[in-house]
Design an enzyme around this catalytic site. Sequence first.
Site, PDB file in Angstrom:
ATOM      1  CG  HIS A  56      -1.977  -1.108   1.151  1.00 59.95           C
ATOM      2  ND1 HIS A  56      -3.163  -1.013   0.451  1.00 59.95           N
ATOM      3  CD2 HIS A  56      -1.961  -2.349   1.679  1.00 59.95           C
ATOM      4  CE1 HIS A  56      -3.830  -2.151   0.585  1.00 59.95           C
ATOM      5  NE2 HIS A  56      -3.112  -2.982   1.307  1.00 59.95           N
ATOM      6  CG  ASN A 129      -7.917  -4.725   0.414  1.00 55.56           C
ATOM      7  OD1 ASN A 129      -7.223  -3.727   0.478  1.00 55.56           O
ATOM      8  ND2 ASN A 129      -7.451  -5.940   0.615  1.00 55.56           N
ATOM      9  CE1 TYR A 339      -2.650  -4.637   8.184  1.00 60.64           C
ATOM     10  CE2 TYR A 339      -2.944  -2.387   7.428  1.00 60.64           C
ATOM     11  CZ  TYR A 339      -3.018  -3.738   7.204  1.00 60.64           C
ATOM     12  OH  TYR A 339      -3.451  -4.203   5.990  1.00 60.64           O
TER      13      TYR A 339
END
Length: 507
Positions: A56, A129, A339
């Site tokens: 990303h 997504n 993350y």
Amino acid sequence: MSEKKKTLTTAFGIPVADDQNSLTAGEKGPILIQDAHLLEKLGHFDRERIPERVVHAKGAGAGGYFEVMADVTRYTRAKFLSEVGKKTEVFARFSTVGGEKGSADSARDPRGFAVKFYTEEGNYDFVGNNTPVFFIRDPLKFPDFIHTQKRNPATNCKDPDMFWDFLSLTPESIHQVTILFSDRGTPATYRHMNGYSSHTFKWYNDNGEYFWVKYHFKTDQGIMNLTRQEATHLAGTDPDHATRDLFEAIDRGEYPSWTLEMQIMTPEQARNYRWNIFDITKVWPHADFPPIKIGKLVLNRNPLNYFAEVEQAAFSPANLVPGIAASPDKMLQARLFSYHDTHLHRLGPNYHLLPVNAPKHARETSYQRDAAMRVDENGGGGPNYWPNSFGGPEPAASMGEPPFEISGRAARYSYPHPEDDFQQAGDLYRKAMNDEDRAHLIGNIVDHLGGAQKRIQLRQTALFFKADPDYGRRVAEGLHLDLTEIKRLAEMSPEDRARATAAPETK
Ligand code: NDP
């Protein structure tokens, strides 16, 4: 701009007398090390780049709000969802996945769809997504999967052999591969695509009752996609087309919006459902769980500075507010860790203090202290431990997720019934797609898979055949593969198929 001209200063506010001529020993002499302004300027420039996101990396973002449209208080106690008409400030970031920061927006790739809700109970991050499913369902496979979508370790080029070798040896990917190679794999812009949680999450209400949910942000602009030819053309002529489109649309006052629809399942329905509802390679069919409209997301503010707001924006699916909780989806469980871990590496241990990441409508009152780049008052003189008797912040038990049962024998389990993995890919091909969608899908696959070795083409085409015989036949025709051989491979177990199509030197 103020009327009065500002004086240029160093980073420390000292006026700069000359920003064009370095300080030298004589007109033709070398530069003096006492030119502190030059040294500061170069030193900062040398450090301008922060680590690129591994996935990303290329993205665009904007601010806006979320507005509640339906009463969902019987499902969740989340405050930001507590009243029809209630608005919450958000920041959203859209992205491609596999390419680097300078890669083309039109690449065939899933698109990230992340929204940070600045709620009064802290920041809630939705990190989805534009596809409702994913390629794999066990996070142990994730680094391998991503390696195959990136560059060959020897050539540093994208490599169709790596790409398809992994996918064809990972049959659970067939559903997502079918979406990726449909025209939805190349959305026209970030405004013209949906956003899905993909994962199942848990909502719980004030009575401690819970529900399994999936999020669907449906674009109000309508779905629009690029053909393969259009995407290829844009990659050369306007690689930033989707980034520009989002900025310019908002600049024109055409604020993009999405309607949030939820699929909601009771624990009883989940227990009896025919598929594992936490398997991220599968959707919940709309007929079984009709999506319910619950709110609207509107983006109406462009970032003033890309780096400050978009590059430094850090989302984590672990940022869940009371009323929303994780599910046992294995991919989600790993993302809950990964993350935050990535942001610690990329932005540093105090990344939560950066304005785009800091809570806006709640206060951070934790006992975390110090570490690099602590830019607030660092808790001042207050206690830095708990428990304390000096009036420091206290945990609020009432905010916790209700207890839930877990039991089982610890082991490394694969998903049972691998034959089921082909059902929904086939449904998509047969049921959701029209003739044109199917023709584009086949063309897109043939164009890309045609770059891989023949044995890999055969192995992958057997998977298309298993999803739907017509799907497999048409790919085989496009690649001039022997259909009898495809059928033979399709009937084999995954292990036998892998052996039958291994590289000759490894057989
Ligand atoms: P439905 O007929 O009720 O739903 C089909 C859905 O497929 C549509 O609502 C749309 O989702 C999506 N869709 C339509 N055209 C395409 C396309 N060309 N490429 C990708 N998706 C498309 O059937 P089911 O719910 O039983 O699902 C059938 C198949 O549709 C699934 O196997 C899955 O592949 C796909 N799908 C299902 C979704 C779900 O949550 N049930 C969500 C998205 C896709 P949308 O309205 O979200 O655009």
